[in-house]
Design a protein around this motif. Structure first.
Motif, PDB file in Angstrom:
ATOM      1  N   GLU A  94      33.247  -2.578  48.156  1.00 23.96           N
ATOM      2  CA  GLU A  94      33.289  -3.826  48.929  1.00 23.96           C
ATOM      3  C   GLU A  94      32.098  -4.717  48.576  1.00 23.96           C
ATOM      4  O   GLU A  94      32.240  -5.920  48.369  1.00 23.96           O
ATOM      5  N   LEU A  95      30.913  -4.091  48.490  1.00 26.90           N
ATOM      6  CA  LEU A  95      29.709  -4.847  48.138  1.00 26.90           C
ATOM      7  C   LEU A  95      29.810  -5.367  46.707  1.00 26.90           C
ATOM      8  O   LEU A  95      29.408  -6.496  46.428  1.00 26.90           O
ATOM      9  N   ARG A  96      30.380  -4.576  45.812  1.00 21.74           N
ATOM     10  CA  ARG A  96      30.556  -5.008  44.424  1.00 21.74           C
ATOM     11  C   ARG A  96      31.503  -6.205  44.346  1.00 21.74           C
ATOM     12  O   ARG A  96      31.307  -7.095  43.526  1.00 21.74           O
ATOM     13  N   ALA A  97      32.534  -6.210  45.202  1.00 22.08           N
ATOM     14  CA  ALA A  97      33.472  -7.336  45.221  1.00 22.08           C
ATOM     15  C   ALA A  97      32.766  -8.602  45.708  1.00 22.08           C
ATOM     16  O   ALA A  97      33.017  -9.696  45.193  1.00 22.08           O
ATOM     17  N   GLN A  98      31.892  -8.464  46.702  1.00 20.36           N
ATOM     18  CA  GLN A  98      31.203  -9.629  47.262  1.00 20.36           C
ATOM     19  C   GLN A  98      30.059 -10.111  46.379  1.00 20.36           C
ATOM     20  O   GLN A  98      29.859 -11.327  46.244  1.00 20.36           O
ATOM     21  N   ALA A  99      29.287  -9.178  45.830  1.00 18.68           N
ATOM     22  CA  ALA A  99      28.078  -9.549  45.084  1.00 18.68           C
ATOM     23  C   ALA A  99      28.110  -8.949  43.681  1.00 18.68           C
ATOM     24  O   ALA A  99      27.106  -8.430  43.190  1.00 18.68           O
ATOM     25  N   GLY A 100      29.244  -9.046  43.035  1.00 19.58           N
ATOM     26  CA  GLY A 100      29.424  -8.458  41.706  1.00 19.58           C
ATOM     27  C   GLY A 100      28.379  -8.884  40.686  1.00 19.58           C
ATOM     28  O   GLY A 100      27.777  -8.027  40.023  1.00 19.58           O
ATOM     29  N   PRO A 101      28.136 -10.175  40.520  1.00 20.20           N
ATOM     30  CA  PRO A 101      27.146 -10.599  39.519  1.00 20.20           C
ATOM     31  C   PRO A 101      25.729 -10.070  39.811  1.00 20.20           C
ATOM     32  O   PRO A 101      24.999  -9.713  38.894  1.00 20.20           O
ATOM     33  N   MET A 102      25.384  -9.990  41.087  1.00 16.00           N
ATOM     34  CA  MET A 102      24.051  -9.488  41.437  1.00 16.00           C
ATOM     35  C   MET A 102      23.951  -7.989  41.095  1.00 16.00           C
ATOM     36  O   MET A 102      22.966  -7.543  40.517  1.00 16.00           O
ATOM     37  N   ILE A 103      25.008  -7.237  41.435  1.00 18.55           N
ATOM     38  CA  ILE A 103      25.024  -5.796  41.123  1.00 18.55           C
ATOM     39  C   ILE A 103      24.977  -5.616  39.614  1.00 18.55           C
ATOM     40  O   ILE A 103      24.264  -4.744  39.100  1.00 18.55           O
ATOM     41  N   GLU A 104      25.715  -6.433  38.891  1.00 15.04           N
ATOM     42  CA  GLU A 104      25.707  -6.357  37.432  1.00 15.04           C
ATOM     43  C   GLU A 104      24.313  -6.655  36.883  1.00 15.04           C
ATOM     44  O   GLU A 104      23.849  -6.011  35.936  1.00 15.04           O
ATOM     45  N   GLY A 105      23.616  -7.587  37.489  1.00 15.88           N
ATOM     46  CA  GLY A 105      22.238  -7.907  37.091  1.00 15.88           C
ATOM     47  C   GLY A 105      21.310  -6.713  37.302  1.00 15.88           C
ATOM     48  O   GLY A 105      20.447  -6.421  36.463  1.00 15.88           O
ATOM     49  N   VAL A 106      21.481  -6.014  38.428  1.00 11.37           N
ATOM     50  CA  VAL A 106      20.664  -4.825  38.699  1.00 11.37           C
ATOM     51  C   VAL A 106      20.975  -3.745  37.661  1.00 11.37           C
ATOM     52  O   VAL A 106      20.068  -3.082  37.145  1.00 11.37           O
ATOM     53  N   GLU A 107      22.262  -3.562  37.326  1.00  6.95           N
ATOM     54  CA  GLU A 107      22.644  -2.571  36.308  1.00  6.95           C
ATOM     55  C   GLU A 107      22.039  -2.916  34.952  1.00  6.95           C
ATOM     56  O   GLU A 107      21.521  -2.036  34.253  1.00  6.95           O
ATOM     57  N   LEU A 108      22.094  -4.207  34.589  1.00  2.00           N
ATOM     58  CA  LEU A 108      21.517  -4.627  33.310  1.00  2.00           C
ATOM     59  C   LEU A 108      19.997  -4.414  33.298  1.00  2.00           C
ATOM     60  O   LEU A 108      19.432  -3.989  32.282  1.00  2.00           O
ATOM     61  N   GLN A 110      18.329  -2.159  35.038  1.00  2.00           N
ATOM     62  CA  GLN A 110      18.082  -0.723  34.933  1.00  2.00           C
ATOM     63  C   GLN A 110      18.322  -0.244  33.495  1.00  2.00           C
ATOM     64  O   GLN A 110      17.544   0.530  32.950  1.00  2.00           O
ATOM     65  N   ARG A 111      19.380  -0.720  32.874  1.00  2.00           N
ATOM     66  CA  ARG A 111      19.696  -0.329  31.494  1.00  2.00           C
ATOM     67  C   ARG A 111      18.581  -0.784  30.544  1.00  2.00           C
ATOM     68  O   ARG A 111      18.175  -0.047  29.648  1.00  2.00           O
ATOM     69  N   GLU A 112      18.079  -2.001  30.747  1.00  2.00           N
ATOM     70  CA  GLU A 112      16.991  -2.501  29.898  1.00  2.00           C
ATOM     71  C   GLU A 112      15.709  -1.688  30.101  1.00  2.00           C
ATOM     72  O   GLU A 112      14.996  -1.382  29.152  1.00  2.00           O
ATOM     73  N   LEU A 113      15.441  -1.311  31.345  1.00  2.00           N
ATOM     74  CA  LEU A 113      14.274  -0.474  31.629  1.00  2.00           C
ATOM     75  C   LEU A 113      14.404   0.873  30.908  1.00  2.00           C
ATOM     76  O   LEU A 113      13.450   1.362  30.311  1.00  2.00           O
ATOM     77  N   LEU A 114      15.597   1.458  30.932  1.00  2.00           N
ATOM     78  CA  LEU A 114      15.829   2.722  30.213  1.00  2.00           C
ATOM     79  C   LEU A 114      15.675   2.535  28.700  1.00  2.00           C
ATOM     80  O   LEU A 114      15.176   3.431  28.012  1.00  2.00           O
ATOM     81  N   ASN A 115      16.097   1.376  28.177  1.00  2.00           N
ATOM     82  CA  ASN A 115      15.906   1.095  26.746  1.00  2.00           C
ATOM     83  C   ASN A 115      14.420   1.006  26.398  1.00  2.00           C
ATOM     84  O   ASN A 115      13.987   1.519  25.360  1.00  2.00           O
TER      85      ASN A 115
END
Length: 182
Positions: A94-108, A110-115
């Protein structure tokens, strides 16, 4: 003529003694020089070995500084990773549906930090439920008797651990079974 002969013999005896004295002094000087040479050679070899040991130690310290010099910064960045990880764990559909771009930004992020971690030799220690507890890379936060598990099995993972090259940066925090199977 006998006096002359005695005089010549005496002069020869004195000359022989003088030559022997000179030879003894020369041999003594040669032995002293040999001893001094041997001592200087020994000191030189020791100095050479010390210099080589210093060079090797400096090389080893330089390599360690290159590999592990950023460990304090890396350790300070782990809470940032943890915060991003927790944020993504609580993101419901539900939160992903409402704030998808923000969640995607957090995922990106986190992925960049791991890189970045990966480029600097930082790898995650990600145990799974059922893995064996290893005190070298895990920290037991609690023990609990859980049916159908063996004592020493990981029953919960609370926090990932991290290695910096081959050194533990932070142990993975886990719960461990205390119940023998049966």
């Amino acid at each position: 003529m006998s006096d002359k002969k005695d005089e010549i013999l005496e002069e020869q005896a004195q000359a022989t003694e003088t030559v022997e004295d000179i030879l003894e002094q020369d041999f003594a000087e040669i032995e002293a020089l040999r001893a001094e040479r041997d001592e200087l050679k020994d000191r030189f070899m020791r100095a050479l070995a010390d210099a080589e040991n210093s060079r090797k130690r400096a090389d080893r310290e330089r390599r360690e500084a290159e590999q592990y010099g950023g460990s304090k910064l890396a350790r300070d960045m782990l809470p940032v990773f943890d915060a991003l990880h927790r944020a993504l764990e609580v993101a419901t559909d539900e939160l992903r549906a409402q704030a998808g771009p923000m969640i995607e930004g957090v995922e990106l992020t986190q992925r960049e930090l791991l890189n970045v971690f990966s480029r600097h030799g930082i790898t995650a220690v990600m145990p799974k439920v059922g893995d064996k507890f290893d005190p070298q890379i895990h920290e037991a936060m609690f023990e609990a008797p859980v049916p159908n598990t063996v004592a020493g099995d990981i029953i919960q993972v609370m926090e990932q651990g991290f290695l910096l090259h081959d050194r533990l940066l932070r142990p993975a925090k886990v719960g461990v079974s205390s119940m023998p199977k049966g």
